[in-house]
Design a protein around this motif. Sequence first.
Motif, PDB file in Angstrom:
ATOM      1  N   ASP A 157      19.500  15.049 -12.995  1.00 27.04           N
ATOM      2  CA  ASP A 157      19.005  15.530 -14.277  1.00 27.04           C
ATOM      3  C   ASP A 157      17.522  15.859 -14.277  1.00 27.04           C
ATOM      4  O   ASP A 157      17.069  16.656 -15.079  1.00 27.04           O
ATOM      5  N   GLU A 173      12.384  15.405 -19.819  1.00 29.06           N
ATOM      6  CA  GLU A 173      13.129  15.981 -20.933  1.00 29.06           C
ATOM      7  C   GLU A 173      12.916  15.177 -22.214  1.00 29.06           C
ATOM      8  O   GLU A 173      12.742  13.964 -22.176  1.00 29.06           O
ATOM      9  N   GLU A 200      19.780  16.657 -25.869  1.00 31.95           N
ATOM     10  CA  GLU A 200      18.660  17.173 -25.072  1.00 31.95           C
ATOM     11  C   GLU A 200      18.080  18.394 -25.771  1.00 31.95           C
ATOM     12  O   GLU A 200      18.766  19.374 -26.013  1.00 31.95           O
TER      13      GLU A 200
HETATM   14 MG    MG Z   1      20.745  18.297 -19.148  1.00 28.88          MG
END
Ligand code: MG
Length: 474
Positions: A157, A173, A200
């Motif tokens: 990720d 993120e 997200e």
């Molecule tokens: Mg993602």
Amino acid sequence: MTGNEIRTRFLQFFQQRGHSVVPSSALIPHNDPTLLFINAGMNQFKDVFLGREKRDYTRATSAQKCVRAGGKHNDLENVGQTARHHTFFEMLGNFSFGDYFKHDAITYAWQFLTEEMRLPKDKLWVTVFREDDEAYGIWRDQIGIPEERLIRMGEKDNFWSMGDTGPCGPCSEILIDQGESMSCGANCGIGDCDCDRYLELWNLVFMQFNRDADGTMSPLPKPSIDTGMGLERISAVMQGVQSNYDCDLLRGIIAYVEELSGKRYGDDAAHDMSMRVIADHSRATAFLIADGVLPSNEGRGYVLRRIMRRAARHAKMLGFAEPVLYRTATFVLQSMADAYPEPAQRADYVARIVKLEEERFIQTLDNGLRILTEEVERLKAAGANTLPGGVAFKLYDTFGFPLDLTADILRSENVIIDEQGFEACMEEQRQKAREHWKGSGEEAIAGIYRQLAEEGIKSFFTGYDTLSDRSDIL
Ligand code: MG
Ligand code: ATP
Ligand code: MG
Ligand code: MG
């Protein structure tokens, strides 16, 4: 705050911080054969990041049209199922080409979300790459994110690379906790689960290394920044709704489908899913055709055809007996005309192509569905759950059912396809075709599309270099 307002606010925010506002590029990459469709804001800047191209700015911002269907990033199957995935979406981004790095990228993103958008700080979570102590330190010590909401994650990720070699680096993120009610159940947390509880919002990529052929990573002389945030996701959050499909950018299309079908969104789960699929696929169809893709049996054109046929099946499930997608696609282009004036000018052309493709598929859809239903009954009676490859092939070859459409229909019946058997039939047909070539219906229709495209396109397609949308949104 409407989606249009958020797009403008984003671009203005970065413009005020020294970024050049760069228009979205078209959806077809014009000099990158490795890429099926533009799928991120950074695509059009790839050569700038690689140092092969110079621009007269070192900071840029954009709202980029993206398609994630087919290819490396494929969200086609997710559409209608999750609340956050589209085939077509807009990615808001800011970019630094060897200018600012982690500290400013993090500060800008945090300011935009918490000061401009006024999102509650305590609902925001942050992930960083496991080994990225620098980013961890900035978030904790300078921004003040408590450690409980600052999570270290692995490569899958939080490490990004442009390809097997070339620029790469850690990501960070920003996610928003949408609350228990969006959780799939048992204590799912960030990284453990793909449900919609932790949404997200924004990915910040820190391009920091160059990876060479033997995997060695060396620091880039001028580290760069690439970020991306889905406009539909931030719009949904700002509008206090828990699904992208309830934000104004999508809800307007659904309302139009409600009007045409006489059915209400929210009354029936299966119909709701069909409305979401139609809304999403109408956007992808409209923008792909406006940017020059035609439905066909290979490459980009086949991805478009798969999207359109999937939408056509859902239109049928909603009770439409006549073509309708050409109307929803027109609606999409007209309602997005402020942000994308050029595609809107091509609405008539797009409608003609969509209607032709729909009319043709509707003729075979009923018969194909009948065969499939009979086959599923036969399988169930025999206690089996695998559709023979030959049947899937007949549906493909005679009735125009892309394999993923058949798979999609079978999913709710818990039936899978013998894909090897399907491939074997395909190969056999290729052999035969090589032996006795004869013009087929597909070639004839491809000719019609090409002719339409030539007539329609000549006036506005002057080459992809000038095909960008000069958005008058600022
Ligand atoms: Mg993602
Ligand atoms: P997800 O994990 O939700 O699939 P991602 O990690 O694949 O997203 P990125 O490649 O990091 O997404 O893209 C940057 C941003 O673009 C995401 O943070 C999200 O806001 C948005 N985005 C990505 N894919 C989609 C999609 N299919 N539909 C709508 N927005 C998307
Ligand atoms: Mg994804
Ligand atoms: Mg991401």
